[in-house]
Design an enzyme around this catalytic site. Structure first.
Site, PDB file in Angstrom:
ATOM      1  N   ALA A 126      -4.466 -15.066 -13.082  1.00 11.87           N
ATOM      2  CA  ALA A 126      -5.561 -14.762 -12.164  1.00 11.87           C
ATOM      3  C   ALA A 126      -5.631 -13.243 -12.011  1.00 11.87           C
ATOM      4  CB  ALA A 126      -5.316 -15.456 -10.840  1.00 11.87           C
ATOM      5  N   THR A 127      -6.143 -12.789 -10.878  1.00 11.44           N
ATOM      6  CA  THR A 127      -6.293 -11.344 -10.658  1.00 11.44           C
ATOM      7  C   THR A 127      -4.999 -10.588 -10.957  1.00 11.44           C
ATOM      8  OG1 THR A 127      -7.628 -12.050  -8.792  1.00 11.44           O
ATOM      9  CG2 THR A 127      -7.242  -9.702  -9.027  1.00 11.44           C
ATOM     10  N   GLN A 128      -5.088  -9.597 -11.845  1.00  3.45           N
ATOM     11  CA  GLN A 128      -3.919  -8.770 -12.151  1.00  3.45           C
ATOM     12  C   GLN A 128      -3.998  -7.412 -11.468  1.00  3.45           C
ATOM     13  OE1 GLN A 128      -1.239  -9.950 -14.238  1.00  3.45           O
ATOM     14  NE2 GLN A 128      -2.386 -11.719 -13.504  1.00  3.45           N
ATOM     15  N   SER A 129      -5.212  -7.003 -11.120  1.00  4.22           N
ATOM     16  CA  SER A 129      -5.389  -5.731 -10.425  1.00  4.22           C
ATOM     17  C   SER A 129      -6.745  -5.739  -9.733  1.00  4.22           C
ATOM     18  CB  SER A 129      -5.341  -4.574 -11.427  1.00  4.22           C
ATOM     19  OG  SER A 129      -6.383  -4.731 -12.359  1.00  4.22           O
TER      20      SER A 129
END
Lengths: 270, 292
Positions: free
Chosen positions: A32-35
């Protein structure tokens, strides 16, 4: 003509080489969101005698690019609390939408807010309830490896109608303090605010005017030192009387004279 | 109803030879036995009021609300079968929530009326459902202000195309009434339930289309009309429940809220006084007649 439909609309293999399908199929675990992508910088808040003051600038940065300059990051909840969002702006929008739905659901059963015979906000979530809710939400999201990339400050009143201020981050870490700041503000603004209100007792001595002045001073320091900040900001004051948010504050009396003497600051080339 | 017993009243989805759907007409009968509810649309807001018949002395006064909030700016009151009304409210809330999810903006009163009208109409088409035993009154105040699209980035262009028609009025107070058939119209004043005849007669006297009545006056009129409508069947005790919606600059700031206790009690006091006044006049007339 290539008669295989799976190759239609793609660059021709004989010209560009075989298509690298690994971009489309993930062989590893789900990610999912990494940054964060579009971000907001610091949020700062300070308790005073009858309530809490909070401020955050109106900038949404795309990396180091000052991409959107009119994004207020302070939102009111149920006209009794203020929430300040640092970090990812799309996650802020998601949370804002989620909290709007929540406040509408709460209002189904709430008594009239114009009715003075019931205590204000009775039947709706107060700031302390709201903070606990957000903490559980953010913690469960991080446990699903899909965190909401925000640092959040919640200001308002608790169940005994005393000023309430608490923070929660993308991992669900929650704490409270007479003054709080997220992001760069934790390093730059927090020491200034602590000078005036290190303890709740000291914060209870502050008047509204004093607290607003301290917050404005902190916003100026943050604008001088934080390269992802803006001199247009929002200022919110929450008291028993309700929430006041002004979304078009402008930093006044800036002095950049000090910059000339600092090497590597601003546009100097040598 | 001459066709009763001919089998055409046994199910939805079957017309009688003279073009009637008896199940829908029976649903209207259920509404006609319910406590009176009314809605008044005035120049700066909308008022809803309901005569809540007290079915048991063991019920807590002021609890068990009959007027429901659908979205911040929307309220519903209904007469007829209360469980059907509760389901109507649940569905309306779902519609309002779904609209926000899709369009990132609050649902308009007309749009909600249209959605709910369609839902009720669908319950007149099929064998396996029965029509709603309620007539519902939907009140709303669509914001006249520039409503930000929820979660938008920035405020959009300050000049130029914004999808607005110059000179056209946007938003304002709205009132709709939906019947078991799914039929709905927009009204200045709406009444349904047991006392609807006398309530409608009173509403017609108010000249609501003239746009002179203020929200505060409308609250008093609504209370009086409920008392007048109840007067015809004095047998049972009742509670008055009222809610209102004003614009952003009014007392409720564009929200649907219960009328504050102090204002409601004052309105009830005036309503009782007005009724007593009428009774005295009638008694006088009776006396005069006796003397003659």
């Amino acid at each position: 003509m290539d008669h295989r439909p799976q190759n239609w609309g793609r660059p021709r293999d004989d010209v560009y080489g075989a298509y690298d399908g690994s971009y489309l199929q993930s062989s590893g675990p789900k990610q999912a969101t990494q940054s964060p992508i579009v971000t907001g910088t610091s949020v700062i808040a300070l308790k005073f005698k009858d309530g809490v003051v909070m401020a955050a600038d109106n900038l949404a940065s795309y990396g180091s690019l000052a991409r959107f300059t009119d994004v207020p990051r302070l939102r009111s909840f149920a006209e009794t609390s203020v929430i300040g969002f640092g970090g990812d702006v799309s996650d802020m929008q998601y949370l804002n939408r989620h909290l709007t739905d929540l406040s509408i659901d709460e209002a189904y059963a709430a008594p009239s807010s114009t009715d003075t015979t019931t205590s204000p906000g009775a039947g709706t979530l107060n700031a302390a309830n709201l903070h606990k809710y957000l903490q559980k939400l953010l913690y469960s999201r991080r446990n699903n490896f899909d965190p909401l990339w925000n640092q959040i400050l919640v200001a308002g009143l608790d169940s005994s109608e005393a000023p309430f201020l608490a923070s929660v981050d993308m991992r669900g870490t929650a704490f409270t303090s007479p003054s709080l700041a997220t992001g760069f503000g934790a390093a730059l603004a927090q020491p200034i605010m602590r000078r005036y209100a290190e303890t709740d007792e000291q914060a209870a001595q502050l008047s509204r005017e004093e607290a607003v002045k301290i917050i404005k001073e902190c916003m100026k320091v943050l604008y001088y030192r934080d390269a992802r900040s803006l001199d247009k900001y929002s200022l919110a004051v929450v008291t028993k009387a309700g929430v006041e948010i002004s979304e078009d504050e402008q930093l006044e009396q800036q002095s950049w004279a000090f910059a000339e003497r600092i090497k590597g600051y601003g546009t100097q080339t040598v | 109803m001459t066709s009763i017993g001919t089998g055409y009243d046994l199910a939805n989805s079957i017309f009688s030879p003279d073009g009637r759907n008896f199940q829908v007409e029976y649903a209207v009968k259920a509404v006609e036995n319910g406590g009176t509810s009314i809605g008044i649309r005035c120049k700066d807001g909308v008022v809803l009021a309901v005569e809540k018949v007290i079915t048991s002395k063991l019920l807590k006064p002021g609890a068990n609300k009959r007027i429901a909030t659908i979205d911040r700016h929307l309220g519903v009151v209904y007469s007829g079968m209360v469980p059907d009304g509760r389901h109507f409210v649940d569905r309306a809330r779902d519609e309002a929530r779904g609209w926000r999810e899709t369009f990132k903006t609050p649902i308009g009163t007309a749009d909600l009326a249209s959605r709910m009208g369609g839902y009720l109409q669908a319950h007149t088409l099929y064998q396996y459902v029965r029509p709603f035993g309620v007539t519902a009154i939907i009140a709303g105040y669509d914001s006249e202000l520039e409503t930000p699209v929820e979660g938008e980035v920035g405020k959009g262009p300050s000049v130029g195309a914004g999808g607005k028609v110059a000179g056209k009025k946007h938003g304002g107070p709205f009132l709709y009434m939906i019947e078991p058939s799914g039929l709905y119209w927009g009204y200045y004043g709406a009444a349904t339930g047991k006392g609807r005849q006398s309530a409608k007669a009173e509403l017609e006297k108010l000249d609501l289309a003239g746009g002179e009545l203020s929200l505060e006056q409308a609250v008093k009129e609504a209370a009086r009309i409920i008392y007048v409508a109840h007067d015809d069947n004095k047998d049972k005790e009742f509670e008055l429940e009222m809610s209102w919606i004003s614009g952003a600059d009014g007392p409720t700031k564009g929200r649907h809220e219960e009328v504050p206790k102090a204002i409601r009690e004052e309105a009830e006091r005036l309503a009782k006084k007005a009724l007593e006044g009428d009774d005295e006049e009638e008694e006088k007339k009776d006396d005069e007649k006796m003397e003659e």
